[in-house]
Design a protein around this motif. Structure first.
Motif, short mmCIF file in Angstrom:
data_model
loop_
_atom_site.label_atom_id
_atom_site.label_comp_id
_atom_site.label_asym_id
_atom_site.label_seq_id
_atom_site.Cartn_x
_atom_site.Cartn_y
_atom_site.Cartn_z
N ARG A 84 0.84 -1.05 0.13
CA ARG A 84 0.02 0.16 -0.12
C ARG A 84 0.89 1.30 -0.11
NH1 ARG A 84 -3.82 2.15 4.67
NH2 ARG A 84 -1.71 2.37 5.77
N THR A 85 0.41 2.40 -0.62
CA THR A 85 1.07 3.61 -0.47
C THR A 85 0.08 4.74 -0.28
OG1 THR A 85 0.59 4.03 -3.00
CG2 THR A 85 2.77 2.88 -2.39
N ASP A 86 0.61 5.69 0.38
CA ASP A 86 -0.18 6.77 0.70
C ASP A 86 0.73 7.97 0.85
OD1 ASP A 86 -2.14 8.41 1.64
OD2 ASP A 86 -2.25 7.63 3.90
N SER A 87 0.40 9.03 -0.08
CA SER A 87 1.28 9.99 -0.73
C SER A 87 2.74 9.59 -0.18
CB SER A 87 1.05 11.36 0.22
OG SER A 87 1.13 11.14 1.80
N LEU A 88 3.50 10.12 0.88
CA LEU A 88 4.87 9.91 1.19
C LEU A 88 5.29 8.65 1.98
CD1 LEU A 88 6.15 13.68 1.57
CD2 LEU A 88 6.32 12.21 -0.26
N PHE A 89 4.29 7.65 1.91
CA PHE A 89 4.53 6.54 2.87
C PHE A 89 4.27 5.43 2.01
CE2 PHE A 89 2.66 9.64 5.80
CZ PHE A 89 3.66 9.68 6.85
N LEU A 90 5.20 4.37 2.51
CA LEU A 90 5.15 2.86 1.76
C LEU A 90 5.05 1.89 2.81
CD1 LEU A 90 8.67 3.14 -0.36
CD2 LEU A 90 6.25 3.81 -1.26
N SER A 108 2.94 -4.14 10.10
CA SER A 108 3.56 -3.61 8.80
C SER A 108 4.74 -2.88 9.21
CB SER A 108 2.47 -2.63 8.05
OG SER A 108 1.42 -3.15 7.89
N MET A 109 5.84 -2.79 8.05
CA MET A 109 6.92 -1.98 8.05
C MET A 109 6.43 -0.59 7.11
SD MET A 109 10.84 -2.36 6.75
CE MET A 109 10.31 -2.64 4.90
N VAL A 110 6.57 0.58 7.86
CA VAL A 110 6.34 1.71 7.22
C VAL A 110 7.57 2.77 7.00
CG1 VAL A 110 4.90 4.00 7.58
CG2 VAL A 110 4.20 1.86 8.55
N ILE A 111 7.63 3.02 5.53
CA ILE A 111 8.71 4.00 5.43
C ILE A 111 8.14 5.34 4.83
CG2 ILE A 111 10.72 4.16 3.73
CD1 ILE A 111 10.71 0.92 3.24
N LYS A 112 8.62 6.39 5.58
CA LYS A 112 8.10 7.64 5.22
C LYS A 112 9.27 8.22 4.15
CE LYS A 112 6.67 12.03 6.77
NZ LYS A 112 6.60 13.00 7.95
N LEU A 113 8.88 8.98 3.59
CA LEU A 113 9.84 9.71 2.47
C LEU A 113 9.74 11.04 2.69
CD1 LEU A 113 8.87 7.28 -0.83
CD2 LEU A 113 10.83 7.06 0.58
N GLU A 120 12.89 9.36 5.39
CA GLU A 120 13.11 10.12 6.39
C GLU A 120 13.14 9.30 7.64
OE1 GLU A 120 10.12 13.26 8.92
OE2 GLU A 120 10.23 13.29 6.50
N TRP A 121 12.36 8.23 7.57
CA TRP A 121 12.39 7.19 8.56
C TRP A 121 11.74 5.78 8.33
CZ3 TRP A 121 7.36 6.01 9.45
CH2 TRP A 121 6.46 6.90 9.91
N ILE A 122 12.04 4.59 9.08
CA ILE A 122 11.55 3.68 8.86
C ILE A 122 10.87 3.03 10.30
CG2 ILE A 122 11.63 0.89 8.03
CD1 ILE A 122 14.45 1.93 6.47
N LYS A 123 9.85 2.60 10.11
CA LYS A 123 9.46 2.08 11.31
C LYS A 123 8.52 0.74 11.32
CE LYS A 123 9.10 6.69 13.52
NZ LYS A 123 8.58 7.71 14.14
#
Length: 126
Positions: A84-90, A108-113, A120-123
């Motif tokens: 799934r993607t949401d604007s700046l998030f993977l 889930s692993m969330v990557i903010k771009l 920017e971060w991975i959580k």
């Protein structure tokens, strides 16, 4: 009689302490078995609707500095298309427990771009 009671209590305490140290050794063994280094091939392995290795690799990806230096297209090349993607998030599904068709728990692993497509971060999100 008092000496026997004291001796019995002392013996119980000694055995209890030994069992605790044995358990802590077992816990550390389990912890090392729960984590594994990232492997691109294993990352994509899917059994039925579940990913077989992602939960074990999650820690390595979150802490990996090289992944944090990648751009969006390099991340997609490494990890595959996000679930799934949401604007700046993977969002990458790591683990999902289901009851029939209904998801009960999702990890889930969330990557903010950033705006420039760098990380920017991975959580981890549950």
């Amino acid at each position: 009689m008092k000496k026997q009671i004291v001796a019995a209590l002392l013996l119980i305490v000694c055995f209890a302490c030994k069992q605790e140290s044995d358990n802590s050794e077992k816990k550390s063994d389990v912890k090392t078995e729960q984590h594994m280094a990232f492997d691109k091939v294993k990352w994509g392995v899917k059994n039925d609707a579940a990913y077989a290795y992602r939960d074990k690799m999650l820690y390595d990806l979150i802490e990996n500095r090289k992944v944090r230096q990648l751009k969006k297209e390099e991340i997609v090349a490494l990890l595959g298309e996000p679930d799934r993607t949401d604007s700046l998030f993977l969002f990458y599904t790591i683990l999902q427990k289901r009851m029939f068709l209904f998801p009960l728990h999702t990890k889930s692993m969330v990557i903010k771009l950033k705006e420039n497509d760098s990380v920017e971060w991975i959580k981890m999100h549950e």
